[in-house]
Structure formats: structure tokens, C-alpha cells
Write an enzyme that holds these catalytic residues in place. Structure first.
Site, PDB file in Angstrom:
ATOM      1  N   HIS A  80     162.065  66.687  89.578  1.00 17.93           N
ATOM      2  CA  HIS A  80     162.377  66.890  88.154  1.00 17.93           C
ATOM      3  C   HIS A  80     163.337  68.060  87.993  1.00 17.93           C
ATOM      4  O   HIS A  80     163.014  69.179  88.354  1.00 17.93           O
ATOM      5  CB  HIS A  80     161.087  67.147  87.369  1.00 17.93           C
ATOM      6  CG  HIS A  80     160.297  65.902  87.117  1.00 17.93           C
ATOM      7  ND1 HIS A  80     159.597  65.679  85.958  1.00 17.93           N
ATOM      8  CD2 HIS A  80     160.138  64.791  87.864  1.00 17.93           C
ATOM      9  CE1 HIS A  80     159.014  64.494  86.019  1.00 17.93           C
ATOM     10  NE2 HIS A  80     159.315  63.937  87.163  1.00 17.93           N
ATOM     11  N   TYR A 136     156.475  68.976  76.812  1.00 19.27           N
ATOM     12  CA  TYR A 136     155.485  69.944  76.318  1.00 19.27           C
ATOM     13  C   TYR A 136     155.649  69.976  74.803  1.00 19.27           C
ATOM     14  O   TYR A 136     156.684  70.423  74.304  1.00 19.27           O
ATOM     15  CB  TYR A 136     155.755  71.340  76.892  1.00 19.27           C
ATOM     16  CG  TYR A 136     155.435  71.489  78.363  1.00 19.27           C
ATOM     17  CD1 TYR A 136     156.340  71.102  79.347  1.00 19.27           C
ATOM     18  CD2 TYR A 136     154.226  72.044  78.771  1.00 19.27           C
ATOM     19  CE1 TYR A 136     156.048  71.257  80.703  1.00 19.27           C
ATOM     20  CE2 TYR A 136     153.928  72.204  80.121  1.00 19.27           C
ATOM     21  CZ  TYR A 136     154.835  71.806  81.074  1.00 19.27           C
ATOM     22  OH  TYR A 136     154.545  71.962  82.408  1.00 19.27           O
ATOM     23  N   PRO A 170     146.720  76.212  82.320  1.00 17.43           N
ATOM     24  CA  PRO A 170     147.631  75.317  83.067  1.00 17.43           C
ATOM     25  C   PRO A 170     149.006  75.091  82.442  1.00 17.43           C
ATOM     26  O   PRO A 170     149.840  74.417  83.049  1.00 17.43           O
ATOM     27  CB  PRO A 170     146.840  73.999  83.126  1.00 17.43           C
ATOM     28  CG  PRO A 170     145.880  74.061  81.996  1.00 17.43           C
ATOM     29  CD  PRO A 170     145.556  75.496  81.777  1.00 17.43           C
ATOM     30  N   LYS A 172     151.111  76.674  87.053  1.00 15.05           N
ATOM     31  CA  LYS A 172     151.192  77.697  88.105  1.00 15.05           C
ATOM     32  C   LYS A 172     149.986  77.758  89.047  1.00 15.05           C
ATOM     33  O   LYS A 172     150.078  78.359  90.122  1.00 15.05           O
ATOM     34  CB  LYS A 172     151.356  79.100  87.460  1.00 15.05           C
ATOM     35  CG  LYS A 172     152.652  79.303  86.748  1.00 15.05           C
ATOM     36  CD  LYS A 172     153.782  79.511  87.738  1.00 15.05           C
ATOM     37  CE  LYS A 172     155.144  79.262  87.138  1.00 15.05           C
ATOM     38  NZ  LYS A 172     155.913  78.213  87.765  1.00 15.05           N
ATOM     39  N   TYR A 229     159.529  78.805  85.459  1.00 17.32           N
ATOM     40  CA  TYR A 229     158.926  77.481  85.657  1.00 17.32           C
ATOM     41  C   TYR A 229     159.161  76.974  87.078  1.00 17.32           C
ATOM     42  O   TYR A 229     158.244  76.438  87.713  1.00 17.32           O
ATOM     43  CB  TYR A 229     159.490  76.485  84.623  1.00 17.32           C
ATOM     44  CG  TYR A 229     158.692  75.213  84.532  1.00 17.32           C
ATOM     45  CD1 TYR A 229     157.563  75.129  83.723  1.00 17.32           C
ATOM     46  CD2 TYR A 229     159.050  74.083  85.276  1.00 17.32           C
ATOM     47  CE1 TYR A 229     156.811  73.972  83.655  1.00 17.32           C
ATOM     48  CE2 TYR A 229     158.304  72.919  85.215  1.00 17.32           C
ATOM     49  CZ  TYR A 229     157.187  72.867  84.395  1.00 17.32           C
ATOM     50  OH  TYR A 229     156.429  71.719  84.331  1.00 17.32           O
TER      51      TYR A 229
HETATM   52  P1  FAD Z   1     140.271  74.821  94.620  1.00 12.78           P
HETATM   53  O1  FAD Z   1     141.253  73.723  94.549  1.00 12.78           O
HETATM   54  O2  FAD Z   1     139.284  74.972  93.521  1.00 12.78           O
HETATM   55  O3  FAD Z   1     139.502  74.678  95.999  1.00 12.78           O
HETATM   56  C1  FAD Z   1     138.334  75.397  96.303  1.00 12.78           C
HETATM   57  C2  FAD Z   1     137.502  74.592  97.273  1.00 12.78           C
HETATM   58  O4  FAD Z   1     136.352  75.344  97.611  1.00 12.78           O
HETATM   59  C3  FAD Z   1     137.003  73.301  96.666  1.00 12.78           C
HETATM   60  O5  FAD Z   1     137.271  72.219  97.534  1.00 12.78           O
HETATM   61  C4  FAD Z   1     135.504  73.523  96.483  1.00 12.78           C
HETATM   62  O6  FAD Z   1     134.747  72.320  96.630  1.00 12.78           O
HETATM   63  C5  FAD Z   1     135.214  74.505  97.603  1.00 12.78           C
HETATM   64  N1  FAD Z   1     134.041  75.343  97.370  1.00 12.78           N
HETATM   65  C6  FAD Z   1     133.573  75.852  96.205  1.00 12.78           C
HETATM   66  N2  FAD Z   1     132.457  76.555  96.415  1.00 12.78           N
HETATM   67  C7  FAD Z   1     132.205  76.506  97.738  1.00 12.78           C
HETATM   68  C8  FAD Z   1     131.186  77.035  98.567  1.00 12.78           C
HETATM   69  N3  FAD Z   1     130.199  77.767  98.044  1.00 12.78           N
HETATM   70  N4  FAD Z   1     131.237  76.799  99.884  1.00 12.78           N
HETATM   71  C9  FAD Z   1     132.238  76.061 100.429  1.00 12.78           C
HETATM   72  N5  FAD Z   1     133.230  75.519  99.682  1.00 12.78           N
HETATM   73  C10 FAD Z   1     133.215  75.734  98.361  1.00 12.78           C
HETATM   74  N6  FAD Z   1     146.571  73.712  87.593  1.00 12.78           N
HETATM   75  C11 FAD Z   1     147.741  73.311  87.157  1.00 12.78           C
HETATM   76  O7  FAD Z   1     148.758  73.938  87.497  1.00 12.78           O
HETATM   77  N7  FAD Z   1     147.825  72.194  86.357  1.00 12.78           N
HETATM   78  C12 FAD Z   1     146.700  71.458  86.008  1.00 12.78           C
HETATM   79  O8  FAD Z   1     146.801  70.466  85.314  1.00 12.78           O
HETATM   80  C13 FAD Z   1     145.454  71.881  86.456  1.00 12.78           C
HETATM   81  N8  FAD Z   1     144.324  71.204  86.136  1.00 12.78           N
HETATM   82  C14 FAD Z   1     143.112  71.660  86.593  1.00 12.78           C
HETATM   83  C15 FAD Z   1     141.931  70.992  86.262  1.00 12.78           C
HETATM   84  C16 FAD Z   1     140.684  71.463  86.703  1.00 12.78           C
HETATM   85  C17 FAD Z   1     139.407  70.728  86.331  1.00 12.78           C
HETATM   86  C18 FAD Z   1     140.635  72.639  87.480  1.00 12.78           C
HETATM   87  C19 FAD Z   1     139.279  73.194  87.940  1.00 12.78           C
HETATM   88  C20 FAD Z   1     141.823  73.292  87.826  1.00 12.78           C
HETATM   89  C21 FAD Z   1     143.059  72.817  87.382  1.00 12.78           C
HETATM   90  N9  FAD Z   1     144.271  73.457  87.718  1.00 12.78           N
HETATM   91  C22 FAD Z   1     145.450  73.035  87.263  1.00 12.78           C
HETATM   92  C23 FAD Z   1     144.326  74.589  88.587  1.00 12.78           C
HETATM   93  C24 FAD Z   1     144.625  74.195  90.020  1.00 12.78           C
HETATM   94  O9  FAD Z   1     144.114  72.910  90.275  1.00 12.78           O
HETATM   95  C25 FAD Z   1     144.023  75.271  90.876  1.00 12.78           C
HETATM   96  O10 FAD Z   1     144.732  76.474  90.613  1.00 12.78           O
HETATM   97  C26 FAD Z   1     144.027  74.965  92.374  1.00 12.78           C
HETATM   98  O11 FAD Z   1     143.103  73.930  92.655  1.00 12.78           O
HETATM   99  C27 FAD Z   1     143.666  76.220  93.178  1.00 12.78           C
HETATM  100  O12 FAD Z   1     143.484  75.889  94.517  1.00 12.78           O
HETATM  101  P2  FAD Z   1     142.395  76.637  95.385  1.00 12.78           P
HETATM  102  O13 FAD Z   1     142.538  76.080  96.751  1.00 12.78           O
HETATM  103  O14 FAD Z   1     142.501  78.091  95.167  1.00 12.78           O
HETATM  104  O15 FAD Z   1     140.998  76.236  94.743  1.00 12.78           O
HETATM  105  C1  DHB Z   2     150.817  68.779  84.942  1.00 14.37           C
HETATM  106  C2  DHB Z   2     149.914  69.790  84.773  1.00 14.37           C
HETATM  107  C3  DHB Z   2     150.325  70.963  84.185  1.00 14.37           C
HETATM  108  O1  DHB Z   2     149.461  71.979  84.026  1.00 14.37           O
HETATM  109  C4  DHB Z   2     151.626  71.120  83.744  1.00 14.37           C
HETATM  110  O2  DHB Z   2     151.983  72.283  83.149  1.00 14.37           O
HETATM  111  C5  DHB Z   2     152.524  70.110  83.924  1.00 14.37           C
HETATM  112  C6  DHB Z   2     152.110  68.915  84.526  1.00 14.37           C
HETATM  113  C7  DHB Z   2     150.363  67.521  85.584  1.00 14.37           C
HETATM  114  O3  DHB Z   2     149.168  67.437  85.887  1.00 14.37           O
HETATM  115  O4  DHB Z   2     151.181  66.618  85.763  1.00 14.37           O
END
Ligand code: FAD
Ligand code: DHB
Length: 397
Positions: free
Chosen positions: A72, A200, A292, A296, A384
Site C-alpha cells: 500500500h 480511516y 490500534p 503500530k 505511519y
Molecule cells: P502477543 O501477540 O500478545 O503474543 C504474546 C504470546 O504470549 C501469546 O501467544 C500468548 O498466548 C502468550 N502468553 C500469554 N501469557 C502467557 C504465559 N503465561 N505463558 C506463556 N505464554 C503466554 N495492533 C494493530 O496494530 N492493529 C490491530 O488491529 C490490532 N488488533 C488487536 C486485537 C487484539 C484483540 C489484541 C489483543 C491486539 C491487537 N493489536 C493490534 C495489537 C497487536 O496485535 C499486538 O501489538 C501484537 O500482537 C504484539 O505482539 P506480542 O508478540 O508482543 O504479543
Molecule cells: C488494520 C489494523 C489497524 O489497527 C490499522 O490501523 C489498520 C489496519 C488491519 O487489521 O487491517
């Protein structure tokens, strides 16, 4: 069992860290509470910054992303029934990739297992001890047996609700946070995206976001009450609200299709300082959360472990702990800028229940400015596509 780095959590942060360490010849084991099927099916973020794309490609895990991801070069910002394009490619020379987080997770798990790496899925009762001294230990249960991993370092990559951050003495961490009086209702729909770029949209009923996952799947989000019960949102109600919020003077609207997944996510800004305690290093959502709107969250998680992997390489290969000691400082400088951007995008695009008429006029002025001034648009685009991941010179080995 013994390893060099024990990694808690198989999200983007934990998996990417294990991959980077492997490439440098450093051993790790990942301990994950959920099953492989669960983490590979968890629908979350979708926008990869240029730096994330480059890192996945440069480390040999970007092949499917390059084939299936959607490049994009711009986004659209809509308000008062009109959409305005921000041409990121022209303004910054960079673009983003739309490729689901769970696809990144699948690619990293496959690479890790192919490399012969160990991921313990469905680990129960995970706990960490000894990281304030020289002998950190991870305890967990698998197949009904209690197990232990001795290691040099623990990487807390277990997300916002994990065990690592709460295992640090509370008086050793300072928390900076802010809740928002709304959440996002996100849906996946079997419908061809009706245009190529994200929208957006600021609407008086609340924010809406048009995104996509593939040429046949549209991803959409709606601002809603964070305590709302998803059961109160029928598919008809969701489509009614989406079509209303996206209504534009040129007649554009998303294509309607069968909704295959829906969930509500609360929104918060959250930062832990420092991101390290003894031999425990927090990365990704375990250390910080962004709303979100700036896309980021996952990108910050990848950026943290890029710094952490480099610091561990400095230690194991170069014999220096300087970068490990400055891990928090190096990460936080960039994290706070992403926090600022995510807060600003959220404030500009959502309806705040306590906003007065002055706030609403100021919000429209913000939108008008950013979509009419090249300089303001360039600042949005620069953030962005992702600020540079460069670290201060003094830590460059
Ligand atoms: P996570 O992806 O949360 O991974 C952590 C891992 O640790 C998971 O697999 C979990 O199962 C595991 N875990 C937890 N507790 C334990 C434990 N006690 N022991 C062992 N393992 C454990 N960001 C965006 O930019 N756009 C979005 O649209 C967006 N939507 C989201 C929707 C939801 C519901 C959530 C929760 C987050 C969203 N985010 C979004 C944020 C983005 O997905 C996160 O910033 C990203 O997943 C961070 O990655 P991470 O590896 O730090 O954590
Ligand atoms: C998506 C999620 C976001 O938080 C965003 O800012 C843009 C796109 C997505 O899930 O596609």
C-alpha cells in the site's frame, strides 16, 4: 533442560526473537501457553511498516509475505463525507504491507520448526524466578509433568496479560497509561475490497476503518462502547452502521459480504519503564500497548526484539553488555514517538463522549490541516510507514 535465552510467548515478538537469535547461533526455547492452532488463527493486526517488511525479507521469512501481501503506497482519511488521499510513497519514498499478523506468526513458526528450534505449546502454570540474580529459571507444566528450563536470560514476550511483567517487584516499574472511552468492533467479511487502499473515517456516529486481508476478504472496524456485548451486534446492525459511517459524496462504499469473524477490543495506551529487571527483558505488548489507530502494535513488538537480539549478540559474540544495559533506553525513545502518533491518530479520528463543541471544531481543523497541508501530511506519512529503527551511534558496534 538448559538454554541460553528462554522466551515466554509465541506471538510476533517471541517468534521473531527466536529466529534472529538462531541466525546468530544463539540457542533459545519458546514457552507458549496456547496451542499452535490457536496462535496461528488469532486475528489481530494487519499493517506492516517498511522496516518490519525489510526485516522479515532480510532474515529469510518474507517469501510468502512478498507473494501474498498487499503493498500500500497510500491511505485515505475521510471526514464530513469526503475522503482525502495521503500518498505515503510520494511523501516519504516508503510504503506499508497489508499482511495479517497471524500469517506472520505462521511463517515464523514454520521457519522456527524447520530450523529445528523448540516451541513448547500449551505450557501450563508458567512462572519465572531467579532473574534478579545470575540463575534465571522458567517453570511450567507439559503433558501433566512439571518442567524447568535454566537459562542465562528470560525474554518476556507474553503480551499484555502475561506472567512476566507482574513477576517484577511492583516498585521497580513505573507505569504510564491512559484508557479510552471506546473500543473497536472488528469484523472479517467474505467480500472483495471495494478499493485498494485503507480508509480511516471520522464520522459523527464514531470512527470506522476499511481494511483488507486478500482480494476476497475485507477487514472492517467500528468504534463502539468498550463494554458492549458482541451478541448485541447482529450482522445486519454491523453492516448498517458501517455503510452509514463510510457514506461519501462520491457514492463509494465497502462491498457487503458474509461476516466470518467478529470481536471487540478495548483501547489503551500503556508504557512500562524500564523494560528490564535483572536478567528479564520485556518486549512487545508485555511492555507497552498502543491504541490500534496508528497500526503500530505488532511493528513495535518486532522493533523491540530487533534491539534485544542485537544486544544479546553483542553479549554472546562480542562479550559486551553495554547494549543490554541500555535496552530500555534504546527502545523507549522510539516507543514514545509511536505512543504519541497512536494517541494523536486516535484523538483525531474518534468521537469522544465528553467532547464539547470546541473540541469537535478543533478535531475537524486537525483533519482539514493534515489533508490539505503537504507538510502536515508528510509528518503523518513518516510516522505511519514507521520511524527509522536506527539506534543512537554510541551503541552501534
Ligand atoms: P502477543 O501477540 O500478545 O503474543 C504474546 C504470546 O504470549 C501469546 O501467544 C500468548 O498466548 C502468550 N502468553 C500469554 N501469557 C502467557 C504465559 N503465561 N505463558 C506463556 N505464554 C503466554 N495492533 C494493530 O496494530 N492493529 C490491530 O488491529 C490490532 N488488533 C488487536 C486485537 C487484539 C484483540 C489484541 C489483543 C491486539 C491487537 N493489536 C493490534 C495489537 C497487536 O496485535 C499486538 O501489538 C501484537 O500482537 C504484539 O505482539 P506480542 O508478540 O508482543 O504479543
Ligand atoms: C488494520 C489494523 C489497524 O489497527 C490499522 O490501523 C489498520 C489496519 C488491519 O487489521 O487491517
Amino acid at each position: 533442560m538448559k538454554t541460553q535465552v528462554a522466551i515466554i510467548g509465541a506471538g510476533p515478538a517471541g517468534l521473531m526473537l527466536a529466529h534472529l537469535l538462531h541466525l546468530a547461533g544463539i540457542e533459545s526455547v519458546i514457552i507458549e501457553a496456547r496451542s499452535r492452532g490457536y496462535v496461528e488463527g488469532r486475528i489481530r493486526a494487519g499493517v506492516l511498516e517498511q522496516g518490519t517488511v525489510d526485516l522479515l525479507s532480510a532474515t529469510g521469512v518474507g517469501e510468502r509475505m512478498r507473494r501474498e501481501g498487499l503493498l500500500h503506497q497510500g491511505i485515505e482519511i475521510g471526514f464530513a463525507g469526503k475522503r482525502h488521499r495521503i500518498d505515503m510513497q510520494q511523501l516519504t519514498g516508503q510504503a506499508v504491507m497489508v499482511y495479517g499478523q497471524h500469517e506472520v506468526v505462521k511463517d515464523l513458526i514454520e521457519a522456527r520448526l524447520h530450523e529445528g528450534g523448540e516451541i513448547v505449546f500449551e505450557a501450563g502454570s508458567v512462572s519465572i524466578v531467579g532473574f534478579d540474580g545470575a540463575s534465571p529459571l522458567v517453570r511450567y507444566e507439559a503433558d501433566g509433568m512439571k518442567r524447568e528450563i535454566h537459562c542465562d536470560y528470560i525474554a518476556g514476550c507474553d503480551g499484555f496479560h502475561g506472567v512476566c511483567r507482574p513477576s517484577v517487584p511492583a516498585n521497580a516499574l513505573t507505569i504510564y497509561e491512559r484508557d479510552y472511552p471506546f473500543g473497536w468492533l472488528g469484523v472479517l467479511a467474505d467480500a472483495a475490497p471495494s478499493q485498494d487502499e485503507l480508509v480511516y473515517m471520522n464520522h459523527t456516529n464514531g470512527f470506522a476503518l476499511f481494511s483488507m486481508r486478500s482480494p476476497t476478504v475485507t477487514r472492517l472496524y467500528l468504534q463502539c462502547d468498550p463494554s458492549e456485548d458482541i451478541a448485541h451486534w447482529s450482522d445486519d446492525r454491523i453492516w448498517g452502521e458501517l455503510l452509514c459511517r463510510f457514506k461519501c459524496s462520491d457514492g463509494w462504499q465497502p462491498n457487503v459480504g458474509r461476516i466470518t469473524q467478529k470481536s471487540i477490543t478495548p483501547m489503551r495506551s500503556f508504557v512500562t519503564e524500564p523494560m528490564q529487571f535483572g536478567r528479564l527483558f520485556l518486549a512487545g505488548d508485555a511492555a507497552h500497548i498502543v491504541p490500534p489507530t496508528g497500526a503500530k502494535g505488532m511493528n513495535l513488538a518486532i522493533a523491540d526484539v530487533r534491539v534485544l537480539a542485537r544486544a544479546l549478540v553483542d553479549f554472546y559474540i562480542g562479550g559486551s553488555t553495554a547494549r543490554l544495559e541500555h535496552y530500555s533506553q534504546i527502545c523507549l525513545r522510539r516507543i514514545w514517538k509511536a505512543q504519541r502518533f497512536s494517541w494523536w491518530m486516535t484523538s483525531m479520528l474518534h468521537q469522544f463522549p465528553d467532547a464539547n463543541p470546541f473540541d469537535r471544531r478543533r478535531q475537524i481543523a486537525d483533519l482539514d490541516y493534515v489533508t490539505s497541508s503537504l507538510i502536515a501530511a508528510r509528518s503523518l506519512a513518516e510516522n505511519y510507514v514507521g520511524l527509522p529503527m536506527d539506534e543512537p551511534d554510541q551503541w552501534n558496534g
